[in-house]
Scaffold this motif. Structure first.
Motif, PDB file in Angstrom:
ATOM      1  N   ILE A  28       0.843  -1.192   0.000  1.00 27.52           N
ATOM      2  CA  ILE A  28       0.000   0.000   0.000  1.00 27.52           C
ATOM      3  C   ILE A  28       0.880   1.243   0.000  1.00 27.52           C
ATOM      4  CG2 ILE A  28      -1.855   1.211   1.212  1.00 27.52           C
ATOM      5  CD1 ILE A  28      -2.503  -1.547   2.537  1.00 27.52           C
ATOM      6  N   ASN A  29       1.041   1.821  -1.171  1.00 22.94           N
ATOM      7  CA  ASN A  29       1.939   2.969  -1.345  1.00 22.94           C
ATOM      8  C   ASN A  29       1.167   4.286  -1.203  1.00 22.94           C
ATOM      9  OD1 ASN A  29       0.669   2.091  -3.796  1.00 22.94           O
ATOM     10  ND2 ASN A  29       1.872   3.614  -4.907  1.00 22.94           N
ATOM     11  N   GLY A  30       0.664   4.537  -0.003  1.00 24.49           N
ATOM     12  CA  GLY A  30      -0.068   5.783   0.219  1.00 24.49           C
ATOM     13  C   GLY A  30      -1.494   5.524   0.628  1.00 24.49           C
ATOM     14  N   VAL A  31      -2.442   6.058  -0.130  1.00 25.06           N
ATOM     15  CA  VAL A  31      -3.862   6.040   0.246  1.00 25.06           C
ATOM     16  C   VAL A  31      -4.543   4.755  -0.226  1.00 25.06           C
ATOM     17  CG1 VAL A  31      -6.080   7.181  -0.090  1.00 25.06           C
ATOM     18  CG2 VAL A  31      -4.016   8.555   0.229  1.00 25.06           C
ATOM     19  N   ALA A  32      -5.296   4.127   0.684  1.00 26.51           N
ATOM     20  CA  ALA A  32      -6.122   2.961   0.350  1.00 26.51           C
ATOM     21  C   ALA A  32      -7.427   3.098   1.131  1.00 26.51           C
ATOM     22  CB  ALA A  32      -5.412   1.668   0.707  1.00 26.51           C
ATOM     23  N   LEU A  33      -8.415   3.715   0.507  1.00 30.94           N
ATOM     24  CA  LEU A  33      -9.690   3.970   1.165  1.00 30.94           C
ATOM     25  C   LEU A  33     -10.824   3.264   0.428  1.00 30.94           C
ATOM     26  CD1 LEU A  33      -9.252   7.794   1.857  1.00 30.94           C
ATOM     27  CD2 LEU A  33      -8.854   5.906   3.455  1.00 30.94           C
ATOM     28  N   GLY A  34     -11.921   3.004   1.132  1.00 31.71           N
ATOM     29  CA  GLY A  34     -13.087   2.409   0.487  1.00 31.71           C
ATOM     30  C   GLY A  34     -12.746   1.094  -0.179  1.00 31.71           C
ATOM     31  N   GLY A  35     -13.000   1.016  -1.486  1.00 31.85           N
ATOM     32  CA  GLY A  35     -12.702  -0.200  -2.237  1.00 31.85           C
ATOM     33  C   GLY A  35     -11.239  -0.571  -2.197  1.00 31.85           C
ATOM     34  N   GLY A  36     -10.356   0.422  -2.084  1.00 32.20           N
ATOM     35  CA  GLY A  36      -8.931   0.130  -1.976  1.00 32.20           C
ATOM     36  C   GLY A  36      -8.603  -0.559  -0.670  1.00 32.20           C
ATOM     37  N   CYS A  37      -9.226  -0.116   0.414  1.00 26.68           N
ATOM     38  CA  CYS A  37      -9.063  -0.781   1.705  1.00 26.68           C
ATOM     39  C   CYS A  37      -9.623  -2.193   1.631  1.00 26.68           C
ATOM     40  CB  CYS A  37      -9.741   0.025   2.803  1.00 26.68           C
ATOM     41  SG  CYS A  37      -9.645  -0.717   4.449  1.00 26.68           S
ATOM     42  N   GLU A  38     -10.794  -2.352   1.021  1.00 27.53           N
ATOM     43  CA  GLU A  38     -11.414  -3.672   0.935  1.00 27.53           C
ATOM     44  C   GLU A  38     -10.568  -4.639   0.120  1.00 27.53           C
ATOM     45  OE1 GLU A  38     -16.131  -2.581   1.436  1.00 27.53           O
ATOM     46  OE2 GLU A  38     -15.151  -2.096  -0.468  1.00 27.53           O
ATOM     47  N   LEU A  39      -9.948  -4.164  -0.942  1.00 31.84           N
ATOM     48  CA  LEU A  39      -9.048  -5.015  -1.710  1.00 31.84           C
ATOM     49  C   LEU A  39      -7.870  -5.462  -0.846  1.00 31.84           C
ATOM     50  CD1 LEU A  39      -7.897  -6.360  -4.227  1.00 31.84           C
ATOM     51  CD2 LEU A  39      -7.053  -4.110  -4.967  1.00 31.84           C
ATOM     52  N   SER A  40      -7.288  -4.530  -0.105  1.00 36.32           N
ATOM     53  CA  SER A  40      -6.153  -4.897   0.749  1.00 36.32           C
ATOM     54  C   SER A  40      -6.574  -5.872   1.845  1.00 36.32           C
ATOM     55  CB  SER A  40      -5.516  -3.643   1.355  1.00 36.32           C
ATOM     56  OG  SER A  40      -6.286  -3.104   2.411  1.00 36.32           O
ATOM     57  N   LEU A  41      -7.789  -5.713   2.380  1.00 31.37           N
ATOM     58  CA  LEU A  41      -8.278  -6.615   3.418  1.00 31.37           C
ATOM     59  C   LEU A  41      -8.440  -8.039   2.885  1.00 31.37           C
ATOM     60  CD1 LEU A  41     -11.019  -4.413   5.142  1.00 31.37           C
ATOM     61  CD2 LEU A  41      -8.788  -5.038   6.086  1.00 31.37           C
ATOM     62  N   ALA A  42      -8.732  -8.173   1.597  1.00 32.07           N
ATOM     63  CA  ALA A  42      -8.875  -9.494   0.998  1.00 32.07           C
ATOM     64  C   ALA A  42      -7.523 -10.165   0.781  1.00 32.07           C
ATOM     65  CB  ALA A  42      -9.621  -9.392  -0.336  1.00 32.07           C
ATOM     66  N   CYS A  43      -6.446  -9.371   0.762  1.00 32.56           N
ATOM     67  CA  CYS A  43      -5.110  -9.930   0.564  1.00 32.56           C
ATOM     68  C   CYS A  43      -4.633 -10.633   1.829  1.00 32.56           C
ATOM     69  CB  CYS A  43      -4.127  -8.831   0.162  1.00 32.56           C
ATOM     70  SG  CYS A  43      -4.417  -8.142  -1.488  1.00 32.56           S
ATOM     71  N   ASP A  44      -3.617 -11.469   1.686  1.00 27.57           N
ATOM     72  CA  ASP A  44      -3.101 -12.241   2.810  1.00 27.57           C
ATOM     73  C   ASP A  44      -2.203 -11.406   3.710  1.00 27.57           C
ATOM     74  OD1 ASP A  44      -4.307 -14.671   1.752  1.00 27.57           O
ATOM     75  OD2 ASP A  44      -2.754 -14.552   0.211  1.00 27.57           O
TER      76      ASP A  44
END
Length: 313
Positions: free
Chosen positions: A136-152
């Motif tokens: 995560i190179n900076g901002v991860a909000l909304g759908g970006g946060c949800e994508l990261s949450l799905a990652c391991d």
């Protein structure tokens, strides 16, 4: 439509750069490409891990494209929550009929179908034998946060921000944010973050368990790739089984979760690569007169994945 995910293969690792200029927004096009990427990582035996990062210099994914959500809101019927739940289930049944996808896209149900597609892709990440790492190179909000949450694994730059701000425009998180967040950091803290809608700074995100590591921006990608290279050497069937046991079994009653774990363990014993690894371990132990826990050189080879090639089976 231009390509929104640029993928390059480095050994057993796929580096995927999320690229939707100028604002780094997620939309239906990117979700479709993500689905293809997950399928490739899962099915290709030459791939053991995926690193997702943003092409934008300061953003992983800013958030889901609100313009798309507004268009869906205007085209979809207004439904109470109970009826919406039933409709999503009905659409899931329809989608199993060959050729139904194109028909649904021309109806007011298109928004619900897109939502199901997003959820299916995120779920597929959690069931894949490839390890997924969000750099995560900076901002991860909304759908970006949800994508990261799905990652391991989630690694974030020290100037990064992550969170679910949907409530600030009058909607709930819709891509798994409430559920994965609650399971990751606990219901109380998750509810606070969802209700506040504020972005969480990197240091706080690490402290509450939302991310695994905070790294300087200059070294973030290198660290993510090094981690991916190591984990990509693991056995893909066993990686998938471990992910199912933790992510799905961990939400079951203890007895059912233990049965899932036992089934995964018994199944893993049948892999030829697993048996080769155990034979090699015993041979090394007999030769050195020691076990891995007390032998730093052997332990390091086990951890970094160079002791046995699991991918030659």
């Amino acid at each position: 439509m231009s390509e929104q995910i640029h993928v390059e293969q480095r050994g057993r690792v796929l580096l995927a750069r999320l690229d939707h200029p100028p604002h780094a927004l997620m939309g239906a096009g990117m979700v479709a490409e993500l689905d293809q990427l997950v399928g490739r990582a899962t099915d290709d035996d030459s791939v053991g891990a995926v690193v997702l990062t943003g092409a934008h210099p300061e953003r992983f994914i800013a958030h889901y494209d609100i313009r798309e959500l507004l268009a869906l809101a205007r085209s979809a019927p207004s439904l109470p929550e109970s009826l919406a739940k039933a409709s999503i289930g009905a659409i899931g049944a329809l989608e199993r009929i060959p050729g139904s996808g194109a028909v649904l896209e021309r109806t007011p149900a298109a928004g619900l179908s897109q939502l199901r597609g997003f959820h299916d892709t995120m779920t597929s990440i959690g069931r894949s034998g490839a390890v997924f790492i969000a750099a995560i190179n900076g901002v991860a909000l909304g759908g970006g946060c949800e994508l990261s949450l799905a990652c391991d694994l989630r690694l974030i730059s020290d100037d990064g921000l992550i969170g679910q701000p949907e409530i600030l425009i009058g909607i709930t998180p819709g891509g798994g944010g409430t559920q994965r967040l609650a399971r990751l950091i606990g219901r109380g803290r998750a509810l606070e973050l969802v209700l506040e809608g504020r972005p969480v700074p990197a240091g706080e995100a690490e402290r509450i368990g939302l991310v695994h590591r905070v790294l300087p921006r200059a070294t973030l990608l290198d660290e993510a790739l090094a981690t991916a290279e190591r984990l990509a050497r693991r056995s893909k069937p066993v990686v998938a089984a471990c992910k199912r046991a933790v992510l799905e079994g961990g939400n079951l009653p203890l007895e059912m979760g233990l049965k899932m774990e036992q089934a995964a363990f018994v199944s893993s014993l049948g892999h030829k690569s697993t048996q080769r690894a155990m034979e090699a371990y015993i041979a090394e132990m007999n030769a050195s007169g020691d076990v891995a826990a007390a032998n730093p050189a052997m332990r390091d080879r086990l951890v970094d994945g160079t002791f046995i090639d699991f991918n030659g089976e």
